[in-house]
Design a protein around this motif. Structure first.
Motif, PDB file in Angstrom:
ATOM      1  N   GLN A   4      -3.198  10.574  -1.936  1.00  0.00           N
ATOM      2  CA  GLN A   4      -4.605  10.568  -1.539  1.00  0.00           C
ATOM      3  C   GLN A   4      -5.502  10.540  -2.780  1.00  0.00           C
ATOM      4  N   LEU A   5      -5.160  11.347  -3.788  1.00  0.00           N
ATOM      5  CA  LEU A   5      -5.929  11.344  -5.037  1.00  0.00           C
ATOM      6  C   LEU A   5      -5.836   9.999  -5.723  1.00  0.00           C
ATOM      7  N   LYS A   6      -4.653   9.414  -5.718  1.00  0.00           N
ATOM      8  CA  LYS A   6      -4.450   8.101  -6.335  1.00  0.00           C
ATOM      9  C   LYS A   6      -5.323   7.057  -5.639  1.00  0.00           C
ATOM     10  N   LEU A   7      -5.344   7.080  -4.301  1.00  0.00           N
ATOM     11  CA  LEU A   7      -6.132   6.125  -3.544  1.00  0.00           C
ATOM     12  C   LEU A   7      -7.628   6.360  -3.757  1.00  0.00           C
ATOM     13  N   ASP A   8      -8.059   7.602  -3.795  1.00  0.00           N
ATOM     14  CA  ASP A   8      -9.468   7.906  -4.065  1.00  0.00           C
ATOM     15  C   ASP A   8      -9.897   7.343  -5.417  1.00  0.00           C
ATOM     16  N   ASN A   9      -9.065   7.520  -6.413  1.00  0.00           N
ATOM     17  CA  ASN A   9      -9.376   6.998  -7.744  1.00  0.00           C
ATOM     18  C   ASN A   9      -9.437   5.471  -7.737  1.00  0.00           C
ATOM     19  N   LEU A  10      -8.489   4.842  -7.040  1.00  0.00           N
ATOM     20  CA  LEU A  10      -8.492   3.389  -6.949  1.00  0.00           C
ATOM     21  C   LEU A  10      -9.758   2.898  -6.244  1.00  0.00           C
ATOM     22  N   TYR A  11     -10.154   3.599  -5.198  1.00  0.00           N
ATOM     23  CA  TYR A  11     -11.358   3.197  -4.473  1.00  0.00           C
ATOM     24  C   TYR A  11     -12.586   3.279  -5.368  1.00  0.00           C
ATOM     25  N   ARG A  12     -12.753   4.407  -6.042  1.00  0.00           N
ATOM     26  CA  ARG A  12     -13.909   4.577  -6.931  1.00  0.00           C
ATOM     27  C   ARG A  12     -13.937   3.505  -8.015  1.00  0.00           C
ATOM     28  N   GLN A  13     -12.780   3.167  -8.512  1.00  0.00           N
ATOM     29  CA  GLN A  13     -12.696   2.249  -9.635  1.00  0.00           C
ATOM     30  C   GLN A  13     -12.856   0.776  -9.227  1.00  0.00           C
ATOM     31  N   GLU A  38     -10.888  -3.162   4.910  1.00  0.00           N
ATOM     32  CA  GLU A  38      -9.548  -3.555   5.344  1.00  0.00           C
ATOM     33  C   GLU A  38      -8.558  -3.501   4.178  1.00  0.00           C
ATOM     34  N   THR A  39      -9.005  -3.890   3.001  1.00  0.00           N
ATOM     35  CA  THR A  39      -8.155  -3.839   1.815  1.00  0.00           C
ATOM     36  C   THR A  39      -7.676  -2.418   1.553  1.00  0.00           C
ATOM     37  N   PHE A  40      -8.585  -1.464   1.630  1.00  0.00           N
ATOM     38  CA  PHE A  40      -8.189  -0.082   1.356  1.00  0.00           C
ATOM     39  C   PHE A  40      -7.417   0.541   2.509  1.00  0.00           C
ATOM     40  N   VAL A  41      -7.638   0.070   3.720  1.00  0.00           N
ATOM     41  CA  VAL A  41      -6.805   0.524   4.837  1.00  0.00           C
ATOM     42  C   VAL A  41      -5.366   0.057   4.602  1.00  0.00           C
ATOM     43  N   ARG A  42      -5.231  -1.219   4.238  1.00  0.00           N
ATOM     44  CA  ARG A  42      -3.888  -1.743   3.963  1.00  0.00           C
ATOM     45  C   ARG A  42      -3.268  -1.058   2.750  1.00  0.00           C
ATOM     46  N   ALA A  43      -4.084  -0.788   1.745  1.00  0.00           N
ATOM     47  CA  ALA A  43      -3.572  -0.098   0.556  1.00  0.00           C
ATOM     48  C   ALA A  43      -3.079   1.301   0.913  1.00  0.00           C
ATOM     49  N   THR A  44      -3.785   1.975   1.811  1.00  0.00           N
ATOM     50  CA  THR A  44      -3.374   3.302   2.255  1.00  0.00           C
ATOM     51  C   THR A  44      -2.020   3.238   2.960  1.00  0.00           C
ATOM     52  N   HIS A  46       0.277   0.934   2.676  1.00  0.00           N
ATOM     53  CA  HIS A  46       1.362   0.428   1.844  1.00  0.00           C
ATOM     54  C   HIS A  46       1.424   1.066   0.456  1.00  0.00           C
ATOM     55  N   LEU A  47       0.727   2.174   0.273  1.00  0.00           N
ATOM     56  CA  LEU A  47       0.718   2.828  -1.034  1.00  0.00           C
ATOM     57  C   LEU A  47       2.121   3.242  -1.463  1.00  0.00           C
ATOM     58  N   HIS A  48       2.960   3.626  -0.503  1.00  0.00           N
ATOM     59  CA  HIS A  48       4.332   4.015  -0.839  1.00  0.00           C
ATOM     60  C   HIS A  48       5.159   2.833  -1.341  1.00  0.00           C
ATOM     61  N   GLU A  49       4.748   1.588  -1.015  1.00  0.00           N
ATOM     62  CA  GLU A  49       5.462   0.396  -1.464  1.00  0.00           C
ATOM     63  C   GLU A  49       5.002  -0.075  -2.837  1.00  0.00           C
ATOM     64  N   TYR A  50       3.887   0.447  -3.278  1.00  0.00           N
ATOM     65  CA  TYR A  50       3.319   0.060  -4.571  1.00  0.00           C
ATOM     66  C   TYR A  50       4.320   0.409  -5.665  1.00  0.00           C
ATOM     67  N   GLU A  51       4.741  -0.614  -6.414  1.00  0.00           N
ATOM     68  CA  GLU A  51       5.835  -0.437  -7.364  1.00  0.00           C
ATOM     69  C   GLU A  51       5.387  -0.483  -8.819  1.00  0.00           C
ATOM     70  N   GLY A  52       4.223   0.039  -9.114  1.00  0.00           N
ATOM     71  CA  GLY A  52       3.809   0.131 -10.498  1.00  0.00           C
ATOM     72  C   GLY A  52       3.206  -1.136 -11.068  1.00  0.00           C
ATOM     73  N   GLU A  53       2.943  -2.153 -10.216  1.00  0.00           N
ATOM     74  CA  GLU A  53       2.202  -3.293 -10.718  1.00  0.00           C
ATOM     75  C   GLU A  53       0.863  -2.740 -11.201  1.00  0.00           C
ATOM     76  N   TRP A  58      -2.724  -5.588  -8.003  1.00  0.00           N
ATOM     77  CA  TRP A  58      -2.171  -5.261  -6.695  1.00  0.00           C
ATOM     78  C   TRP A  58      -3.276  -5.234  -5.645  1.00  0.00           C
ATOM     79  N   LEU A  59      -4.400  -4.593  -5.934  1.00  0.00           N
ATOM     80  CA  LEU A  59      -5.494  -4.510  -4.972  1.00  0.00           C
ATOM     81  C   LEU A  59      -6.119  -5.879  -4.701  1.00  0.00           C
TER      82      LEU A  59
END
Length: 177
Positions: A4-13, A38-44, A46-53, A58-59
């Motif tokens: 959740q913190l990771k996604l919040d930071n990504l959203y702000r940025q 929609e992008t951030f809904v999908r990111a939420t 699939h965040l577990h699939e995010y492999e360090g790109e 990625w976004l």
């Protein structure tokens, strides 16, 4: 909690940057807002699939896929044009400098916006990512899922097509050749 913190930071940025990218693709402020969400809904999801790109690439890939899904849906309905040729954004002319220069710059910017509207989606995306967002080739590779050679060739072809369109319209536009 960590995700959740990771996604919040990504959203702000990246939310604002993604919004402007989607606005350039869709030509609609309302649709760009929806697609950003929609992008951030999908990111939420699939965040577990995010492999360090790189997160930005990625976004942008997620955003582009959301746009393409919406475009396909609209194409089936045949209701909304892909890109409005009339920009809804009005830029303020600076109180400093020569007004004629500001007007010429504004007209050139509008001509570029118009020309981009005539390009196929892949060319518009790659020009936008490279020229407006200043993505590196590697970031473009990740965002558009292309090889380095495909990125170079596509950028070259997009610039060449843009220059040809400018020439056809009688506009001076040799920056992209």
């Amino acid at each position: 909690m960590r995700n959740q913190l990771k996604l919040d930071n990504l959203y702000r940025q990246y939310a604002k940057t993604l919004y402007f990218y989607l606005l350039k693709l869709s030509g609609s402020a309302h649709l760009a807002e929806d697609l950003t969400q929609e992008t951030f809904v999908r990111a939420t999801i699939h965040l577990h699939e995010y492999e360090g790109e790189e997160a930005r690439a990625w976004l942008f890939k997620v955003a582009r896929n959301a746009y393409l899904d919406e475009w396909r849906k609209q194409k089936r309905r045949k209701a909304i044009p892909l890109l409005s040729l009339v920009s809804s954004k009005k830029e303020m002319i600076s109180p400093y400098g020569i007004p004629e220069d500001s007007l010429i710059t504004q007209e050139t910017h509008q001509q570029l916006e118009d020309l981009l509207g005539y390009l196929p989606e892949q060319y518009r995306s790659i020009i936008y990512l490279r020229e407006y967002q200043e993505f590196s080739y590697k970031e473009i590779m990740e965002a558009l899922q292309l090889t380095e050679e495909q990125v170079k060739v596509t950028i070259h072809r997009a610039r060449k097509r843009l220059a040809a369109l400018a020439k056809k319209k009688g506009w001076e536009y040799d920056r992209m050749e």
